[in-house]
Design a protein around this motif. Structure first.
Motif, short mmCIF file in Angstrom:
data_model
loop_
_atom_site.label_atom_id
_atom_site.label_comp_id
_atom_site.label_asym_id
_atom_site.label_seq_id
_atom_site.Cartn_x
_atom_site.Cartn_y
_atom_site.Cartn_z
N HIS A 125 0.79 -1.23 0.00
CA HIS A 125 0.00 0.00 0.00
C HIS A 125 0.82 1.28 0.00
N HIS A 146 -11.07 5.11 0.31
CA HIS A 146 -10.04 4.18 0.77
C HIS A 146 -10.72 2.99 1.44
N ASP A 148 -10.16 -0.62 3.22
CA ASP A 148 -9.01 -1.24 3.90
C ASP A 148 -9.47 -1.75 5.25
N ASP A 152 -3.95 2.89 7.91
CA ASP A 152 -2.67 3.23 7.26
C ASP A 152 -2.26 4.67 7.51
N HIS A 164 4.08 0.46 4.59
CA HIS A 164 2.74 0.30 4.01
C HIS A 164 1.63 0.66 4.99
N ASP A 239 -7.45 -1.62 -0.78
CA ASP A 239 -6.58 -2.65 -0.18
C ASP A 239 -7.42 -3.92 -0.08
MN MN Z 1 -3.62 -0.68 3.40
#
Ligand code: MN
Ligand code: MN
Length: 316
Positions: A125, A146, A148, A152, A164, A239
């Motif tokens: 990522h 995003h 995920d 992050d 990442h 992700d």
């Molecule tokens: Mn990620």
């Protein structure tokens, strides 16, 4: 009338034959003349747990071989109005992370000179940070969708600013993200502290935890997201660990209780109508994906991103 690249059909060459480009599209040397470019970033040197995403782009391309041109659910016909090609991989320096980040930014700046929308096959990522740097130079700060399991937004990992688990902290610090136009979907799992996701909320990010998504359609959420984004340029970063490990086990940092594959589709399809300027699908790790289904899921989500880009015709 212009002719557009078409994916090589299964009646012209068996689907398990021929070079493994994304969707069996023609390979191009550069983004010149393309409306959309599929690009691989074969990188896993910023991962914190299981490695292997350096092999992601190849495996996603291979597993994309069954994808046919028309979207039977949304009626999108991306190859009827856009010139789409696969321009290969970014030649990263696998021995040097900071140099790799520079290489990626330079590469995407070049792609963006051609009025071409990049759709990226990751890679871990961290690749999204240099892509967003290039995006911001062209478009200014972008809205971000995003998906995920993780936010992050770590300040550091093992003392390092580049990993990442840090890209969206850096992106926010650097002013790459449009304020009030960041949504993070699918966050869950264990943290270092109960407040781990609060930094995001303090920045004005909308945090939608996985638990808020359980057992529901995400259509209404995406309606709100479309209102939130307006006509701001939007980047989608997906992700694969946002999905549940039962459907996407082949990744490095697995968390239980994730999104279903249908919810993943709802999110991407729900981005239709937005001013999407790029997208990526990251964190597929083929060594942990013996069935290939995680890579197939990744390939499918990238195809769905293609189907919601500005200028795609729908055969209603
Ligand atoms: Mn990620
Ligand atoms: Mn993750």
């Amino acid at each position: 009338m212009a002719t557009f690249n078409q994916p090589l059909g299964g009646n012209e060459m068996p689907r398990f034959g021929g070079p493994a480009t994304m969707m069996r599209l023609p390979a191009h040397d550069s983004a010149k003349g393309l409306d959309v470019a599929f690009i691989g970033v074969p990188m896993d040197i910023a991962t914190s747990n299981r490695p292997g995403t350096r092999l992601g782009p190849r495996q996603i391309r291979d597993e994309s071989r069954m994808l046919r041109p028309y979207n039977m659910a949304t009626r999108a016909a991306p190859f009827d109005s856009l010139q789409v090609g696969d321009i290969g991989d970014v030649p990263i320096n696998t021995f040097h992370l900071p140099k790799t980040v520079e290489i990626i930014e330079r590469y995407y700046s070049g792609v963006l000179q051609h009025a071409c929308i990049p759709l990226t096959l990751g890679g871990d990522h961290l690749i999204t940070l240099p892509i967003l740097r290039a995006m911001a130079k062209k478009h200014g700060p972008v809205g971000l969708i995003h998906i995920d399991a993780h936010a992050d937004v770590n300040e550091h990992m093992f003392g390092e600013p580049l990993a990442h688990g840090t890209p969206f902290r850096r992106a926010q610090e650097e002013g790459l993200l449009a304020q009030g136009k960041v949504v993070q979907i699918g966050l869950r799992g264990t943290g270092y502290a109960a407040e781990d996701f609060d930094w995001c909320r303090q920045q004005g990010f909308r945090v939608v935890t996985a638990e808020e998504c359980w057992y529901r359609s995400l259509g209404p959420l995406m309606e709100e997201v479309r209102t939130q984004m307006g006509d701001t340029p939007v980047y989608i970063t997906f992700d694969i660990d946002g999905l549940d490990p039962s459907v996407a086990p082949g990744t490095g940092t697995v968390e239980m209780g994730g999104l279903t594959s249908a919810q993943g589709l709802e999110i991407v399809r729900g981005a239709a109508g937005l001013n999407i300027v790029g997208g990526d699908l990251v964190e597929v790790s083929p060594p942990y994906d013996p069935s290939g289904n995680t890579a197939l899921m990744g390939a499918t989500l990238l195809y769905e991103m293609l189907c919601v880009l500005p200028g795609v015709l729908r055969r209603d």
